[in-house]
Scaffold this active site. Sequence first.
Site, PDB file in Angstrom:
ATOM      1  N   GLU A 112       0.993  -0.907  -0.080  1.00 22.03           N
ATOM      2  CA  GLU A 112      -0.013  -0.068   0.017  1.00 22.03           C
ATOM      3  C   GLU A 112       0.904   1.133   0.086  1.00 22.03           C
ATOM      4  OE1 GLU A 112      -2.921   0.550  -0.598  1.00 22.03           O
ATOM      5  OE2 GLU A 112      -3.291   2.736   0.269  1.00 22.03           O
ATOM      6  N   TYR A 113       1.975   1.308   0.754  1.00 15.59           N
ATOM      7  CA  TYR A 113       2.927   2.238   0.750  1.00 15.59           C
ATOM      8  C   TYR A 113       3.486   2.544  -0.562  1.00 15.59           C
ATOM      9  CZ  TYR A 113       6.799   5.175   2.189  1.00 15.59           C
ATOM     10  OH  TYR A 113       7.878   6.354   2.368  1.00 15.59           O
ATOM     11  N   ASP A 114       3.700   1.536  -1.185  1.00 13.27           N
ATOM     12  CA  ASP A 114       4.340   1.734  -2.550  1.00 13.27           C
ATOM     13  C   ASP A 114       3.600   2.125  -3.458  1.00 13.27           C
ATOM     14  OD1 ASP A 114       6.666   0.584  -1.456  1.00 13.27           O
ATOM     15  OD2 ASP A 114       6.400  -1.441  -2.122  1.00 13.27           O
ATOM     16  N   LEU A 149      29.989  15.250  28.144  1.00 12.99           N
ATOM     17  CA  LEU A 149      29.380  15.144  29.463  1.00 12.99           C
ATOM     18  C   LEU A 149      30.659  14.510  30.370  1.00 12.99           C
ATOM     19  CD1 LEU A 149      26.594  12.482  28.511  1.00 12.99           C
ATOM     20  CD2 LEU A 149      26.197  14.588  29.890  1.00 12.99           C
ATOM     21  N   GLU A 176      19.101   7.417  30.856  1.00 12.25           N
ATOM     22  CA  GLU A 176      18.956   7.581  29.257  1.00 12.25           C
ATOM     23  C   GLU A 176      20.450   6.585  28.928  1.00 12.25           C
ATOM     24  OE1 GLU A 176      19.258  11.378  27.584  1.00 12.25           O
ATOM     25  OE2 GLU A 176      17.250  11.982  28.608  1.00 12.25           O
ATOM     26  N   LYS A 224      23.234   5.377  26.737  1.00 11.02           N
ATOM     27  CA  LYS A 224      24.137   6.328  25.860  1.00 11.02           C
ATOM     28  C   LYS A 224      24.364   5.765  24.573  1.00 11.02           C
ATOM     29  CE  LYS A 224      28.374   9.390  26.494  1.00 11.02           C
ATOM     30  NZ  LYS A 224      29.245   8.701  25.707  1.00 11.02           N
ATOM     31  N   ASP A 265      26.023   5.039  21.218  1.00 13.17           N
ATOM     32  CA  ASP A 265      27.143   5.169  20.602  1.00 13.17           C
ATOM     33  C   ASP A 265      27.100   5.298  19.147  1.00 13.17           C
ATOM     34  OD1 ASP A 265      29.789   5.240  20.945  1.00 13.17           O
ATOM     35  OD2 ASP A 265      30.180   3.314  21.173  1.00 13.17           O
ATOM     36  N   ARG A 317      28.246  17.815  15.572  1.00 14.37           N
ATOM     37  CA  ARG A 317      28.915  18.584  16.919  1.00 14.37           C
ATOM     38  C   ARG A 317      29.931  19.408  16.700  1.00 14.37           C
ATOM     39  NH1 ARG A 317      32.411  17.284  21.088  1.00 14.37           N
ATOM     40  NH2 ARG A 317      31.469  18.095  23.067  1.00 14.37           N
ATOM     41  N   GLU A 366      21.219  11.389  18.896  1.00 15.14           N
ATOM     42  CA  GLU A 366      22.326  10.468  18.522  1.00 15.14           C
ATOM     43  C   GLU A 366      22.027  10.006  17.055  1.00 15.14           C
ATOM     44  OE1 GLU A 366      24.988  10.793  20.325  1.00 15.14           O
ATOM     45  OE2 GLU A 366      26.336   9.188  20.086  1.00 15.14           O
ATOM     46  N   TYR A 402      17.727  13.249  22.464  1.00 20.24           N
ATOM     47  CA  TYR A 402      17.958  13.277  23.810  1.00 20.24           C
ATOM     48  C   TYR A 402      17.786  14.653  24.571  1.00 20.24           C
ATOM     49  CZ  TYR A 402      22.882  13.560  22.437  1.00 20.24           C
ATOM     50  OH  TYR A 402      23.942  13.944  21.867  1.00 20.24           O
ATOM     51  N   LYS A 423      20.242  12.506  34.124  1.00 20.42           N
ATOM     52  CA  LYS A 423      20.094  14.060  33.939  1.00 20.42           C
ATOM     53  C   LYS A 423      19.250  14.353  34.684  1.00 20.42           C
ATOM     54  CE  LYS A 423      20.747  13.769  28.984  1.00 20.42           C
ATOM     55  NZ  LYS A 423      20.091  13.866  27.609  1.00 20.42           N
ATOM     56  N   LYS A 437      29.914   4.917  32.665  1.00 22.18           N
ATOM     57  CA  LYS A 437      30.332   4.121  31.586  1.00 22.18           C
ATOM     58  C   LYS A 437      30.292   2.679  31.858  1.00 22.18           C
ATOM     59  CE  LYS A 437      31.973   6.020  28.212  1.00 22.18           C
ATOM     60  NZ  LYS A 437      32.717   6.840  27.633  1.00 22.18           N
ATOM     61  N   CYS A 493      48.516 -28.413   5.465  1.00 17.19           N
ATOM     62  CA  CYS A 493      47.477 -28.604   6.592  1.00 17.19           C
ATOM     63  C   CYS A 493      48.424 -28.728   7.947  1.00 17.19           C
ATOM     64  CB  CYS A 493      46.428 -29.817   6.546  1.00 17.19           C
ATOM     65  SG  CYS A 493      45.733 -30.390   8.210  1.00 17.19           S
ATOM     66  N   CYS A 522      47.576 -32.662   9.386  1.00 16.49           N
ATOM     67  CA  CYS A 522      47.915 -33.815   8.587  1.00 16.49           C
ATOM     68  C   CYS A 522      48.907 -33.726   7.489  1.00 16.49           C
ATOM     69  CB  CYS A 522      46.806 -34.533   8.075  1.00 16.49           C
ATOM     70  SG  CYS A 522      45.773 -33.561   6.654  1.00 16.49           S
ATOM     71  N   CYS A 565      41.989 -27.732   4.234  1.00 17.16           N
ATOM     72  CA  CYS A 565      42.656 -28.931   4.038  1.00 17.16           C
ATOM     73  C   CYS A 565      42.294 -30.000   3.293  1.00 17.16           C
ATOM     74  CB  CYS A 565      42.992 -29.734   5.639  1.00 17.16           C
ATOM     75  SG  CYS A 565      43.253 -31.186   5.682  1.00 17.16           S
ATOM     76  N   CYS A 570      42.645 -36.547   7.918  1.00 13.01           N
ATOM     77  CA  CYS A 570      43.067 -35.556   8.881  1.00 13.01           C
ATOM     78  C   CYS A 570      42.364 -35.674  10.235  1.00 13.01           C
ATOM     79  CB  CYS A 570      42.797 -34.095   8.015  1.00 13.01           C
ATOM     80  SG  CYS A 570      43.130 -32.950   9.118  1.00 13.01           S
TER      81      CYS A 570
END
Length: 674
Positions: free
Chosen positions: A38-40, A86, A117, A119, A121, A140, A177, A229, A294, A318, A412, A415, A430, A436
């Site tokens: 439907e979206y398409d 921070l 919250e 953090k 990455d 930033r 982020e 955030y 916070k 951390k 190998c 063997c 091998c 072996c």
Amino acid sequence: MTSIPESTLAEYKQLVAELNQHNHRYYVLDDPSVPDSEYDRQMRVLQEIERVYADVVAEDSPTQRVGGIALQSFSQIKHALPMLSLDNAFSDSELQDFERKVKDRLNQTSQIDYVCEPKLDGAAVSVLYRDGMLVYGATRGDGSIGEDITANVRTIKSVPLKLQGDNIPEILEVRGEIYLPKAGFEALNEAARAAGEKTFVNPRNAAAGSLRQLDSKVTASRPLEMCAYSVGQYQSKITPSTHQGMLEALVGWGFKLNEHMETVTGIEACADYYNRLAQRRNKLPYDIDGIVYKVNQLALQERLGFVAKAPRWAIARKFPAQEEMTQLLGVEFQVGRTGAITPVARLQPVFVGGVTVSNATLHNRDEIERLDVRVGDAVIIRRAGDVIPQIAKVVLEKRPPNAEPILFPERCPVCHSSVQRNEGEAVARCSGGLFCGAQIKEAIKHFASRKAMDIDGLGDKLVELMVDETIIFSVADLYELDEQGLVGLERMAEKSAANLVAAISVSKQTTLAKFLYALGIREVGEATAQTLANNFGAIELIAQASVEELLEIDDIGPVVARHIVNFFRNPDNLSIIEALRNAGVQWADIDLSSQDSQPLKGQTWVLTGGMQIMSRAEAKDALQALGAKVASSVSAKTNQVVAGPGAGSKLAKAKNLGISVMDEAQFMDFLSAQ
Ligand code: IVH
């Protein structure tokens, strides 16, 4: 240019609004409202209107997310309010110090509310809206001047192009982020490896690198997400009194927040939150490197103010680091069950991701070349969650003059048969097969493992010992073992010898699927073994099947079909099967005629999260008995997900794809209704 009829314009505006709404449901709320088809369909109508009436294209049209021409360079944006960093706390006591200082400064003894919250990455961004329309997105940078990455930010679907809801501020600068979920990161690196290109060290670098693309089409191809955030510049008639209130307002305007944000009272509750999240860290579908606390009351934040570059009202606690530097001491080459030779890095032990790591995988020869890693190098080890530790990068600046290149063996190491590499395959193998010792050991370990013949008490060490002592040479020899033969082995008392012989005997009664899986045919995992069993019913029929016949079965592709045919063409394998059957290994053949009535035939189910009433293995058996295939990952082909407590990325993906999800109680009801 033809001017647009009134009714088409109305239809167009309606489509923009609806498609943005669908995007919001899909990318922000993880709760799609319409099927993709439907979206398409709506998107095609919209594109057609935009093609015919190019001058109507709205700024917030979903087509305006993918940028056009690549930039020469980024221009700069000065942050009206600096983007701060921070302070960190690395222990509970440092967290308590933080709270003490907060209370001292505020001259307050009563409890303080904190918003906790995760953090994330990734990369910090600032996104500015004027009268509800997105104006710019900026990195930033150094905190006061960032780069203008508007074209790239627009490609991220969880960033609204136009704010929704009521009380839209005149000016709103959202900070948050932008990050790459773990799955997207793995896929990106997998593709880079396949192309022999440089990989990203971690999801954070991948996110930052994706955001700093001059060609926004590259950014658009990366599955980036944004979680808000905080708020920077803000001009509005209404101002919430708490950080939480501000976050809720952001949700109303269409932003995505991290799902684990929580407001708590007192610092002990913060420490408790940390412990809860630390336990879930590995299961989250994105990387977090700590928790940000916070002070919730904005009036208190104001009174606390800032020091240098960080606020006094927030702190980051951390988690243990997931990357550390250490030295590569040497490389060993391990031989797997199918002869695959895997280079394993021996490392100066290093504490990373919460454990001491002394080995890391180097995958294959290409990986060694791609990293250009040498013995003696300083390397960055990454251990994220339960993933095997990897060498993410070589620190070239620290390469010692005597660092030695790594030579991939021609023979190998076990063997001494020649090492071969098939066209188009990254893996070198091998060629010794069951000559072996390493391959024999791995084949027996696999045969005895829980999902195969499930021989209790036959662990890896014991298998290695028995092969080294030439007590067994193949899986068939297991069934010839008696107590006397075992008692002489290291740490093997009479009682354990008797138990092992009994366990081997019990394993004789099995199922066709488990037996097929136990044989260790290349690329035939549990699910494929089950498919083969269900489709052929008897091992003789599988052994006689041609590649063409195998290809007629859903889920069996040309590579695995070839492996199956090759396996059953090999007389050594046939004689092992014969010996196993003569020793009494048996199973009931499957009556194919009864299968049409299986209620879940043709369906694929996924089990995720913890289960309390049934074990995971029991649930799987029950589903397979009803004819379902049980897969380990969620895809568009999944029919149903059963999610227990702690379900993470698979559940999120199922929701994203609109796949039906049930909990364990519903699953039990479902089973009892069958
Ligand atoms: S607040 C004034 N909240 O951590 C407060 N930062 O050193 C400044 N980060 O690069 C940031 N998740 O991008 C805040 N929930 C969160 C965060 C968060 C991740 C990052 C942020 C910045 C670094 C702060």
